[in-house]
Design a protein around this motif. Structure first.
Motif, mmCIF file in Angstrom:
data_model
loop_
_atom_site.group_PDB
_atom_site.id
_atom_site.type_symbol
_atom_site.label_atom_id
_atom_site.label_comp_id
_atom_site.label_asym_id
_atom_site.label_seq_id
_atom_site.Cartn_x
_atom_site.Cartn_y
_atom_site.Cartn_z
ATOM 1 N N ASP A 62 17.584 73.427 13.292
ATOM 2 C CA ASP A 62 18.332 73.975 12.536
ATOM 3 C C ASP A 62 17.695 73.444 11.019
ATOM 4 O O ASP A 62 17.251 72.568 11.023
ATOM 5 C CB ASP A 62 19.830 73.860 12.660
ATOM 6 C CG ASP A 62 20.501 74.434 13.715
ATOM 7 O OD1 ASP A 62 19.981 75.652 14.169
ATOM 8 O OD2 ASP A 62 21.517 73.986 14.156
ATOM 9 N N ALA A 63 17.928 74.284 9.882
ATOM 10 C CA ALA A 63 17.467 73.842 8.695
ATOM 11 C C ALA A 63 18.310 72.510 8.164
ATOM 12 O O ALA A 63 17.342 71.541 7.707
ATOM 13 C CB ALA A 63 17.902 74.954 7.647
ATOM 14 N N ASN A 64 19.152 72.074 8.787
ATOM 15 C CA ASN A 64 19.933 70.795 8.191
ATOM 16 C C ASN A 64 19.847 69.654 9.511
ATOM 17 O O ASN A 64 20.216 68.698 9.342
ATOM 18 C CB ASN A 64 21.388 70.995 8.057
ATOM 19 C CG ASN A 64 22.188 71.475 9.069
ATOM 20 O OD1 ASN A 64 21.681 71.996 10.226
ATOM 21 N ND2 ASN A 64 23.436 71.615 9.029
ATOM 22 N N GLU A 65 19.132 70.011 10.516
ATOM 23 C CA GLU A 65 19.085 68.934 11.707
ATOM 24 C C GLU A 65 17.613 68.287 11.212
ATOM 25 O O GLU A 65 16.517 68.863 11.167
ATOM 26 C CB GLU A 65 18.820 69.810 12.761
ATOM 27 C CG GLU A 65 18.846 68.652 13.958
ATOM 28 C CD GLU A 65 18.887 69.435 15.306
ATOM 29 O OE1 GLU A 65 18.811 68.766 16.380
ATOM 30 O OE2 GLU A 65 19.008 70.790 15.414
ATOM 31 N N PRO A 66 17.711 67.174 11.071
ATOM 32 C CA PRO A 66 16.203 66.317 10.655
ATOM 33 C C PRO A 66 15.331 65.902 12.081
ATOM 34 O O PRO A 66 15.786 65.950 13.170
ATOM 35 C CB PRO A 66 16.743 64.799 10.281
ATOM 36 C CG PRO A 66 18.080 64.661 11.020
ATOM 37 C CD PRO A 66 18.783 66.210 11.109
ATOM 38 N N VAL A 67 14.048 66.135 11.639
ATOM 39 C CA VAL A 67 13.175 65.949 12.874
ATOM 40 C C VAL A 67 13.074 64.512 13.231
ATOM 41 O O VAL A 67 12.985 64.328 14.501
ATOM 42 C CB VAL A 67 11.664 66.124 12.420
ATOM 43 C CG1 VAL A 67 10.587 65.761 13.423
ATOM 44 C CG2 VAL A 67 11.606 67.678 11.916
ATOM 45 N N ASP A 68 13.229 63.318 12.421
ATOM 46 C CA ASP A 68 13.168 62.045 12.580
ATOM 47 C C ASP A 68 12.160 61.627 13.573
ATOM 48 O O ASP A 68 12.500 60.991 14.683
ATOM 49 C CB ASP A 68 14.639 61.649 13.147
ATOM 50 C CG ASP A 68 14.966 60.173 13.069
ATOM 51 O OD1 ASP A 68 14.238 59.572 12.227
ATOM 52 O OD2 ASP A 68 15.904 59.705 13.733
ATOM 53 N N TRP A 69 11.072 61.800 13.245
ATOM 54 C CA TRP A 69 9.878 61.294 14.128
ATOM 55 C C TRP A 69 9.568 59.855 14.193
ATOM 56 O O TRP A 69 9.566 59.265 12.893
ATOM 57 C CB TRP A 69 8.586 62.198 13.764
ATOM 58 C CG TRP A 69 7.400 61.819 14.438
ATOM 59 C CD1 TRP A 69 6.570 61.009 14.271
ATOM 60 C CD2 TRP A 69 6.943 62.775 15.750
ATOM 61 N NE1 TRP A 69 5.619 61.157 15.391
ATOM 62 C CE2 TRP A 69 5.821 62.072 16.441
ATOM 63 C CE3 TRP A 69 7.555 63.791 16.312
ATOM 64 C CZ2 TRP A 69 5.103 62.542 17.482
ATOM 65 C CZ3 TRP A 69 6.704 64.288 17.624
ATOM 66 C CH2 TRP A 69 5.653 63.674 18.046
ATOM 67 N N THR A 70 9.255 59.424 15.396
ATOM 68 C CA THR A 70 8.870 58.033 15.430
ATOM 69 C C THR A 70 8.227 57.686 16.686
ATOM 70 O O THR A 70 8.021 58.604 17.515
ATOM 71 C CB THR A 70 9.877 56.960 15.571
ATOM 72 O OG1 THR A 70 9.624 55.730 15.290
ATOM 73 C CG2 THR A 70 10.754 57.180 16.984
ATOM 74 N N LEU A 71 6.981 56.855 16.722
ATOM 75 C CA LEU A 71 6.292 56.475 17.675
ATOM 76 C C LEU A 71 5.986 55.073 17.729
ATOM 77 O O LEU A 71 6.136 54.368 16.912
ATOM 78 C CB LEU A 71 5.086 57.209 17.495
ATOM 79 C CG LEU A 71 3.850 56.766 16.642
ATOM 80 C CD1 LEU A 71 2.649 57.673 16.831
ATOM 81 C CD2 LEU A 71 4.488 56.973 15.190
ATOM 82 N N GLY A 72 5.383 54.626 18.942
ATOM 83 C CA GLY A 72 5.152 53.123 18.766
ATOM 84 C C GLY A 72 4.496 53.087 20.415
ATOM 85 O O GLY A 72 4.183 53.794 21.088
ATOM 86 N N LEU A 73 4.061 51.683 20.640
ATOM 87 C CA LEU A 73 3.528 51.129 21.776
ATOM 88 C C LEU A 73 4.455 50.678 22.775
ATOM 89 O O LEU A 73 5.525 50.178 22.586
ATOM 90 C CB LEU A 73 2.628 50.098 21.551
ATOM 91 C CG LEU A 73 1.487 50.202 20.516
ATOM 92 C CD1 LEU A 73 0.741 48.639 20.378
ATOM 93 C CD2 LEU A 73 0.429 51.039 21.152
ATOM 94 N N VAL A 74 4.146 51.212 24.065
ATOM 95 C CA VAL A 74 5.035 50.647 25.232
ATOM 96 C C VAL A 74 4.231 49.948 26.267
ATOM 97 O O VAL A 74 3.253 50.234 26.520
ATOM 98 C CB VAL A 74 5.998 51.842 25.793
ATOM 99 C CG1 VAL A 74 6.921 52.316 24.892
ATOM 100 C CG2 VAL A 74 5.159 53.047 26.501
ATOM 101 N N ALA A 75 4.755 48.957 26.631
ATOM 102 C CA ALA A 75 4.121 48.023 27.863
ATOM 103 C C ALA A 75 4.248 48.655 28.994
ATOM 104 O O ALA A 75 5.248 48.106 29.997
ATOM 105 C CB ALA A 75 4.416 46.772 27.689
ATOM 106 N N ALA A 76 3.732 49.846 29.452
ATOM 107 C CA ALA A 76 4.120 50.354 30.727
ATOM 108 C C ALA A 76 2.854 51.133 31.082
ATOM 109 O O ALA A 76 2.350 52.045 30.128
ATOM 110 C CB ALA A 76 5.347 51.420 30.641
ATOM 111 N N PRO A 77 2.839 51.641 32.317
ATOM 112 C CA PRO A 77 1.565 52.330 32.870
ATOM 113 C C PRO A 77 1.830 53.909 32.550
ATOM 114 O O PRO A 77 3.087 54.211 32.413
ATOM 115 C CB PRO A 77 1.327 52.123 34.254
ATOM 116 C CG PRO A 77 2.523 51.576 34.723
ATOM 117 C CD PRO A 77 3.265 50.895 33.436
ATOM 118 N N ALA A 78 1.094 54.887 32.433
ATOM 119 C CA ALA A 78 0.978 56.054 32.133
ATOM 120 C C ALA A 78 1.909 56.948 33.295
ATOM 121 O O ALA A 78 2.824 57.778 32.908
ATOM 122 C CB ALA A 78 -0.332 56.796 32.195
ATOM 123 N N ASN A 79 1.535 56.733 34.313
ATOM 124 C CA ASN A 79 2.428 57.355 35.712
ATOM 125 C C ASN A 79 3.878 56.804 35.454
ATOM 126 O O ASN A 79 4.803 57.849 35.635
ATOM 127 C CB ASN A 79 1.892 56.991 37.181
ATOM 128 C CG ASN A 79 1.837 55.496 37.136
ATOM 129 O OD1 ASN A 79 2.178 54.718 36.326
ATOM 130 N ND2 ASN A 79 1.537 54.969 38.348
#
Length: 468
Positions: free
Chosen positions: A145-162
Motif C-alpha cells: 500500500d502507499a502508506n506501507e514502508p519497504v524498510d529494506w535491510t540486508l546483512g551477513l549471516v554465518a550459515a550455509p546456503a542450504n
C-alpha cells in the motif's frame, strides 16, 4: 613459490566496502597514475569525488548516496589496478564480485567511457528511487500500500546456503542474495522478515550499509534500464579471461554479452564459491584484490582453505596505503612473480645547482648543513693533546710490613699489573658526527617507546581475546 604453479587474477569487490580516505594517500604518493587517468577523462573529479571520500570520516548520509558509492568505488578499483600494473604485475584473469565486474571492465579498457558511466548514473533513477531510496521496485514487487514502508535491510549471516534456503519457507519478502563462502551468506529484504529469518537460523547477523536491492526478483521490475546502464562499446583485452558471477565461469566479451551477464547477476542469487572454484580449476593460484577493502580476500581464503593459494588485498582501511602496496609487491616477489621496482627509485640523482650546492638532511630530526665542495679541504676534528707528564710527588716512607709466615713466603703471589689508563676522547665538533649521535639517541628512545606500545597492545589483545 606459487608463480610456478599457476596464474594471477585481479579481484574487484562489491558495494559496501567504501571507507574514509580511500585512494587519497595513493594519489599523493603516486600522482602519475591519476594524471594518466585524467588525460582519458573529461571530469575525473566526478568519479573519485574527493570532497565526499577523502576526508578523515564519512558523512552518515553518504551511505545512502548510492550513485556516489558506485562511481567512487569503481574509480578506486581502476587506480589501484593501474598502480599495481605499473610495477609489471599483469593478471591472466579478472573477477568481480557484483559491482566489481564493472570495475574490472573499466580497469582493463574493455569499457572506456568512464565519463559516460558517471553521466548515466546522474541521469538515472535506478539507484536513487528504484533500487534504493524509496525502493519503488520492491514496493511494486511486494504490492505494498502507499502508506506501507519497504524498510529494506540486508546483512551477513554465518550459515550455509542450504540452511538459509530451508529457513526461507513462508517468507516471501526476504531473499538469499549472495553465497559468499560455504559457511556465510548475504540475506536481504523487509526488516521484519529478515529478523524472523535470522531468528530461525539462530546465527550471527552483521548488517551492511551502502548496498541496493539487487540479486533478487526485485531487479526484474527495472531489468531493461539496468541492462542499458551497463551496455557500452566493448573491446576485449588480449590474453585475459573475465569471469561472470551469474555464469560462474569466464565468458567472451562483447557489448551484449557483458550487459546480459551483469543484468543476470542482479536478477538472482550470486554463488561466489562457484566463481572462485572455477578460477582455481582454470589455474589461478594468486588472487590480488584491488579494493577498496579486503572482503574478497577473506572469502577466497575461506573457500579455498588449505589449498595452495595467495589472496592479498592492495587497499583497505586501518593500514598505511603506501605500505600495503609495498608489502603486496614484496609478497609477489617472494612468490616469484616478475616485479619491476624501478618506479620506486629515481632514474638519476636530483639536479644540484652550482650556486647553493647539495644539502644533506639527516633522517631523524637533524638540521641540514652544507658538505664541502669536491676538491675543497675538509676540516678535521682537532686531535686530542697528549696528557702532560705528572709532576713528581715527594715520597713518604712507609713502615716495613710484618714478616710473612714461612709457607706464604715460599710461594709469593705475583703482584697484579696496574690497568692501563686512556684519556676519553673529547666529543667531536664535526656536524655529521653530531647528527649521527643525535640520530642514535633518538632511535634508542623510539625503540623504547615501541616496546612500551607493543607491550600495551599485547595486553589489550589478550584482554580482547579473553572477553570474546
Amino acid at each position: 613459490p606459487l608463480a610456478s604453479q599457476g596464474q594471477v587474477a585481479f579481484i574487484f569487490p562489491g558495494s559496501g566496502n567504501h571507507f574514509a580516505g580511500m585512494g587519497r594517500d595513493l594519489s599523493a604518493r603516486w600522482p602519475e597514475i591519476y594524471s594518466a587517468q585524467d588525460t582519458r577523462s573529461q571530469q575525473l573529479g566526478r568519479q573519485y569525488l574527493p570532497q565526499l571520500f577523502w576526508g578523515e570520516t564519512l558523512a552518515d548520509e553518504l551511505h545512502n548516496n548510492h550513485n556516489a558509492l558506485v562511481i567512487a568505488q569503481v574509480a578506486l578499483g581502476t587506480a589501484t589496478s593501474d598502480l599495481v600494473r605499473s610495477f609489471g604485475i599483469e593478471p591472466q584473469a579478472v573477477s568481480g564480485y557484483s559491482l566489481g565486474e564493472s570495475a574490472g571492465l573499466f580497469s582493463f579498457g574493455a569499457w572506456k567511457d568512464r565519463d559516460g558511466m558517471s553521466r548515466r548514473l546522474r541521469e538515472s533513477t535506478l539507484f536513487t528511487e528504484d533500487l534504493a531510496g524509496v525502493c519503488k521496485a520492491a514496493r511494486q514487487t511486494w504490492k505494498l500500500d502507499a502508506n506501507e514502508p519497504v524498510d529494506w535491510t540486508l546483512g551477513l549471516v554465518a550459515a550455509p546456503a542450504n540452511k538459509v534456503r530451508k529457513a526461507l519457507s513462508g517468507l516471501s519478502r526476504v531473499y538469499l542474495l549472495i553465497i559468499n563462502t560455504y559457511e556465510e551468506c548475504v540475506i536481504g529484504g523487509n526488516r521484519a522478515q529478515v529478523e524472523k529469518l535470522v531468528s530461525r537460523l539462530g546465527c550471527t547477523y552483521l548488517p551492511l550499509q551502502g548496498v541496493t536491492t539487487v540479486h533478487c526478483e526485485v531487479t526484474d521490475r527495472v531489468a531493461q534500464p539496468y541492462r542499458e546502464l551497463h551496455r557500452f562499446p566493448t573491446t576485449p583485452p588480449e590474453d585475459i579471461r573475465f569471469y561472470s558471477c551469474a555464469l560462474g565461469h569466464s565468458y567472451d566479451l562483447d557489448e551484449n554479452s557483458v550487459a546480459d551477464a551483469i543484468l543476470n547477476q542482479a536478477l538472482d542469487t550470486i554463488d561466489y564459491t562457484k566463481v572462485i572454484e572455477q578460477a582455481y580449476t582454470d589455474g589461478v593460484r594468486i588472487f590480488l584484490e584491488m579494493g577498496p577493502g579486503n572482503s574478497c580476500s577473506r572469502m577466497i581464503g575461506r573457500i579455498l582453505k588449505d589449498r595452495p593459494h595467495l589472496a592479498r588485498a592492495a587497499c583497505y582501511p586501518g593500514q598505511d596505503a603506501a605500505s600495503l602496496i609495498l608489502r603486496l609487491l614484496a609478497q609477489s616477489l617472494s612468490e616469484r612473480l616478475p616485479v619491476n621496482l624501478a618506479a620506486l627509485y629515481p632514474d638519476e640523482p636530483l639536479a644540484v645547482t652550482e650556486k647553493t650546492g647539495p644539502r644533506i638532511q639527516t633522517v631523524i630530526g637533524g638540521a641540514p648543513f652544507d658538505p664541502p665542495k669536491p676538491g675543497a679541504p675538509v676540516s678535521q676534528p682537532t686531535a686530542p693533546r697528549p696528557l702532560a707528564a705528572p709532576k713528581p710527588q715527594p715520597t713518604i716512607p712507609k713502615p716495613a710490613p710484618a714478616p710473612a709466615p714461612a709457607a706464604a713466603a715460599a710461594t709469593p703471589k705475583s703482584a697484579p699489573s696496574p690497568a692501563p689508563t686512556r684519556a676519553a676522547a673529547p666529543a667531536s665538533n664535526h656536524p655529521l658526527l653530531k647528527q649521527l649521535e643525535q640520530s642514535a639517541a633518538f632511535s634508542a628512545r623510539s625503540h623504547e617507546a615501541f616496546l612500551r606500545f607493543s607491550d600495551s597492545m599485547n595486553q589489550a589483545l589478550t584482554q580482547n581475546i579473553t572477553l570474546q
